[in-house]
Motif scaffolding. Structure first.
Motif, short mmCIF file in Angstrom:
data_model
loop_
_atom_site.label_atom_id
_atom_site.label_comp_id
_atom_site.label_asym_id
_atom_site.label_seq_id
_atom_site.Cartn_x
_atom_site.Cartn_y
_atom_site.Cartn_z
N THR A 146 -5.65 -1.36 -5.18
CA THR A 146 -6.43 -2.49 -5.03
C THR A 146 -5.66 -3.62 -4.31
O THR A 146 -4.33 -3.47 -4.15
N VAL A 147 -6.30 -4.65 -3.58
CA VAL A 147 -5.49 -5.68 -3.07
C VAL A 147 -4.51 -6.33 -4.21
O VAL A 147 -3.14 -6.56 -4.08
N GLU A 148 -5.00 -6.48 -5.43
CA GLU A 148 -4.24 -7.19 -6.72
C GLU A 148 -2.92 -6.19 -6.92
O GLU A 148 -1.95 -6.64 -6.97
N GLN A 149 -3.15 -4.86 -6.87
CA GLN A 149 -2.42 -3.79 -7.13
C GLN A 149 -1.34 -3.86 -6.13
O GLN A 149 -0.05 -3.83 -6.41
N VAL A 150 -1.55 -3.89 -4.75
CA VAL A 150 -0.73 -4.17 -3.54
C VAL A 150 0.43 -5.43 -3.75
O VAL A 150 1.52 -5.21 -3.32
N ALA A 151 -0.54 -6.28 -4.17
CA ALA A 151 0.22 -7.50 -4.44
C ALA A 151 1.31 -7.64 -5.40
O ALA A 151 2.44 -7.74 -4.99
N SER A 152 0.94 -6.75 -6.43
CA SER A 152 2.10 -6.64 -7.44
C SER A 152 3.22 -5.64 -7.15
O SER A 152 4.40 -5.92 -7.13
N VAL A 153 2.77 -4.54 -6.20
CA VAL A 153 3.73 -3.75 -5.75
C VAL A 153 4.82 -4.49 -4.77
O VAL A 153 6.08 -4.07 -4.80
#
Length: 193
Positions: A146-153
């Protein structure tokens, strides 16, 4: 992942070899593809390093299947950045000669040509994108994050990831789209807006 994720995770955390193998088979192709498309010289080696870290730290992991994918790709992304830094410190000079060319056994010529064309097109598309846009697009598509997971990565804000994704898709549309064609409108890219 085929088997119930909580069962696989619990078995892997308990040290069951079959569970490690299952997680590796499910995630390694995407991780290796992500690393390869980012230009890693040895994507398989970096993927191996990634999974050593994953399996070493798995006992302390908690979360669902999506959180595991995000965690694995966070580790892979960090290994990639480390690889870039290593290469910047020690540039490698490679001599390419005829002996480097790989011979491939014959098969279905049409399938081989289409596979090669598809691979070349993906590599060409990735090559025109700046590294941060390429990372966002690949993490969204290959890793299915997700966009949120990509931001975290990536250690970025959600709005920064959305902006990078939009700019990356706009670049791909302008370079590879045909008049009347909307790159990104197909099923694989429709969830990316």
């Amino acid at each position: 992942m085929g088997l119930p994720f909580p069962q696989v995770l619990a078995a892997a955390q308990a040290g069951a070899g079959w569970a490690f193998e299952h997680l590796y088979r499910e995630l390694a192709p995407s991780v290796t593809g992500y690393l390869r498309l980012h230009g890693a010289l040895e994507p398989e080696d970096l993927a191996s390093e990634t999974f050593i870290s994953v399996f070493t730290g798995l006992a302390s992991f908690s979360g669902d299947e999506g959180a595991l994918r995000a965690w694995v790709f966070t580790i892979a992304h960090r290994r990639l950045v480390d690889d870039w830094r290593r290469r910047d410190r020690r540039p490698q000079h490679a001599e390419v000669g005829a002996d480097v060319l790989e011979s491939r056994p014959g098969g279905d010529a049409e399938e081989d040509a289409l596979a090669q064309l598809g691979s070349a097109t993906v590599q060409e598309m990735c090559a025109i994108l700046p590294a941060d846009q390429r990372a966002v697009i690949l993490l969204r598509i290959l890793a299915d994050l997700t966009v949120e997971q990509v931001a975290s990565v990536m250690g970025r804000s959600v709005s920064a990831v959305k902006a990078l994704q939009q700019r990356g898709l706009a670049t791909l549309r302008s370079e590879f789209g045909r008049p009347g064609d909307t790159l990104g409108a197909g099923p694989a890219m429709s969830g990316m807006r």
